[in-house]
Design an enzyme around this catalytic site. Structure first.
Site, PDB file in Angstrom:
ATOM      1  N   GLY B   8     -41.664   4.457 -61.977  1.00 27.82           N
ATOM      2  CA  GLY B   8     -42.126   5.843 -61.842  1.00 27.82           C
ATOM      3  C   GLY B   8     -41.317   6.687 -62.807  1.00 27.82           C
ATOM      4  O   GLY B   8     -40.247   7.170 -62.472  1.00 27.82           O
ATOM      5  N   GLY B  10     -41.764   9.690 -64.440  1.00 28.25           N
ATOM      6  CA  GLY B  10     -42.066  11.097 -64.707  1.00 28.25           C
ATOM      7  C   GLY B  10     -40.810  11.766 -65.234  1.00 28.25           C
ATOM      8  O   GLY B  10     -39.979  11.139 -65.895  1.00 28.25           O
ATOM      9  N   ALA B  11     -40.668  13.044 -64.930  1.00 25.64           N
ATOM     10  CA  ALA B  11     -39.547  13.810 -65.466  1.00 25.64           C
ATOM     11  C   ALA B  11     -38.206  13.193 -65.055  1.00 25.64           C
ATOM     12  O   ALA B  11     -37.361  12.885 -65.902  1.00 25.64           O
ATOM     13  CB  ALA B  11     -39.645  15.255 -64.972  1.00 25.64           C
ATOM     14  N   ALA B 131     -35.420  17.855 -63.785  1.00 31.93           N
ATOM     15  CA  ALA B 131     -35.999  17.547 -65.096  1.00 31.93           C
ATOM     16  C   ALA B 131     -37.427  18.052 -65.098  1.00 31.93           C
ATOM     17  O   ALA B 131     -38.040  18.201 -64.044  1.00 31.93           O
ATOM     18  CB  ALA B 131     -35.988  16.037 -65.346  1.00 31.93           C
ATOM     19  N   LYS B 187     -31.325  17.223 -46.648  1.00 34.86           N
ATOM     20  CA  LYS B 187     -32.191  17.621 -47.757  1.00 34.86           C
ATOM     21  C   LYS B 187     -33.654  17.654 -47.310  1.00 34.86           C
ATOM     22  O   LYS B 187     -34.412  18.555 -47.699  1.00 34.86           O
ATOM     23  CB  LYS B 187     -31.998  16.644 -48.933  1.00 34.86           C
ATOM     24  CG  LYS B 187     -32.568  17.184 -50.227  1.00 34.86           C
ATOM     25  CD  LYS B 187     -32.200  16.358 -51.447  1.00 34.86           C
ATOM     26  CE  LYS B 187     -32.707  17.052 -52.714  1.00 34.86           C
ATOM     27  NZ  LYS B 187     -33.049  16.101 -53.772  1.00 34.86           N
TER      28      LYS B 187
END
Lengths: 312, 312
Positions: B8, B10-11, B131, B187
């Site tokens: 994965g 992505g950013a 990111a 979180k």
């Protein structure tokens, strides 16, 4: 001639006042919106009925504090949150024999009214009439409707029947209800599901009805309405109520309609009547030891959304 | 050289891959977005760091099913709902000694990962790195961050410490956590309040923080998180957690930020990660006999909003 004051003469109040005056009663329209009162007094109430010529109807209008003579009947059509302030303003109009009729949506109104007059003069109910306010002094009417009415004090049944006769003589299709609290609760439950959810989720009734989780949402809200209704001796059966609400998802019924709370919150950025729907259930549940976390959360979410949109 | 696959990319995955390769590891970026993989393979990963020249970094990228060689380490950075499918796709990459690191937001991921490999090879944690993905093959990096990590199986502490050393050698500021479940729950509770409420109410964190009922809302959500956390031996104290969340309303902190769930739901009309936040609490509460009506309602409202915006 019966002296009737309409306390809160927006769209619905003006419709009732117009029809009751046309039937020969002595009507005055009371409202706090100055431009609206002035427009009615200078050019008459402008009534647009679908398929008919627009009429300008002479009918007296005034600010609630401007008139002082005791009325035979007062019919209240304020927003729920203005009910107490309106009754305070029109105290001089309420005599020993004045009957007060409240057809407002929502729960808890009799409690408020009882602070201003004895129970035997209070009559509550629901109406399915609609009306639109298109500008100061201008209403738009279409469709038909009805009224269900009952006395709050058992001994006042005769007076309720007289009010029913008076409303029906004006074409308002009133009936005496032997269990109007049930009708009020069921309507509040429809509004506390469809109005609140469409406002929170920014959708119309048909769109809401097409989502896959809508029946779980309805079930959790209605179960709490039912539990609190039971403490007021109202039997709001959960499956029957959900089935009643489900019918309204039909696009040929109310489906394509954006409920009034959506209009208030999303379209006009105004305060809503949530405290008289889900908020009443949450508050009374808490007072009476019945868990109502779902209606409490919905009430808090709507109030938070009010704060956000009114801030913007 | 440690063989590392980013599952994965992505950013965040690309950031980790970029930094780990720069530190001398043998990294491959895996992703299901074909244009993204092609762009990285043809012109390199385009990395824009605030205040520096844009770099084009040669780094191999592939579809998850395209490579077959067993990895030393796999770091997962999918969306929560894609975790299971990703692990299924990369089964051939998981050998007897392959360590899998999961830093995804949300609850319940170890359960999913345990279907694909033994506990002693699973490491979980949180990261505060950020990111942005600005186009296929293009990431934008700013600010600093950190990683907290722990082994799932007690006997794998040594391996966790090696992973911490490897991440820190790449500048990722990793620390070994003796109680990472607490950090993950805390979180998730921040996300299950701020993300979910900002998405439902269409506002940013600072706007939400200025509303008068926000602390009642937080309290009812956090109380249920805390009750379910306790069943996993996590002590999520309610007042402390609310105080932790309250800090984030500061406009100079996260305040003016629209959380990722708002971006997914309101801005991009995508499915959200609600089932791994409030939805996990509702589901586990139900399984374990703990009332979680508030998180259940929030989950249903978010899913209903998903259905509405994806329909549109």
């Amino acid at each position: 001639m019966t002296k009737i004051a309409i306390a809160g003469s927006g769209a619905m109040g003006s419709r009732f006042g117009y029809m009751l005056q046309a039937a020969g009663n002595d009507v005055v329209l009371l409202d706090n919106w100055v431009e609206h009162v002035q427009a009615i007094n200078t050019k008459g109430l402008t009534v647009a009925i679908a398929g008919q010529d627009v009429q300008h109807v002479q009918i007296p209008a005034a600010l609630p504090t401007a008139i002082k003579d005791v009325q035979d009947v007062i019919i209240i059509f304020t927003k729920s949150m203005q009910l107490g302030a309106m009754l305070q303003s029109i105290k001089p109009l309420i005599g020993e024999k004045t009957k007060v009729v409240c057809l407002l949506n929502g729960l808890g109104h009799p409690e408020t009214i009882e602070r201003y007059l004895p129970k035997h003069n209070i009559f509550v109910g629901i109406t399915l009439w609609t009306a639109g306010l298109t500008g100061p002094g201008e209403i738009s009417l279409s469709g038909s409707g009805s009224v269900e009415l009952q006395n709050v004090a058992p001994e006042a049944k005769g007076a309720a029947e007289e009010l029913v006769a008076m409303l029906s003589a004006a074409g308002l299709h009133a009936t005496y209800s032997a269990d109007v609290l049930f009708s009020i609760w069921r309507k509040a439950c429809v509004n506390g599901t469809l109005n609140s959810l469409c406002a929170l989720l920014d959708c119309n009734i048909a769109q809401l009805g097409r989502t896959s989780q809508v029946n779980s949402l309805l079930a959790s809200i209605v179960a709490e309405f039912s539990a609190v209704a039971a403490t007021e001796a109202v039997d709001l059966d959960v499956p029957t109520t959900i089935a009643h609400i489900d019918q309204l998802f039909d696009p040929t019924q109310a489906g394509e309609h954006y409920p009034s709370m959506h209009q208030d919150l999303i379209q006009h950025h105004r305060l809503t009547e949530i405290d008289y729907l889900n908020g009443y259930v949450a508050r009374k549940g808490q007072e009476r030891g019945i868990p109502t976390p779902v209606n409490q959360l919905i009430t808090q979410l709507v109030h938070t959304k009010e704060a956000l949109v009114i801030e913007k």
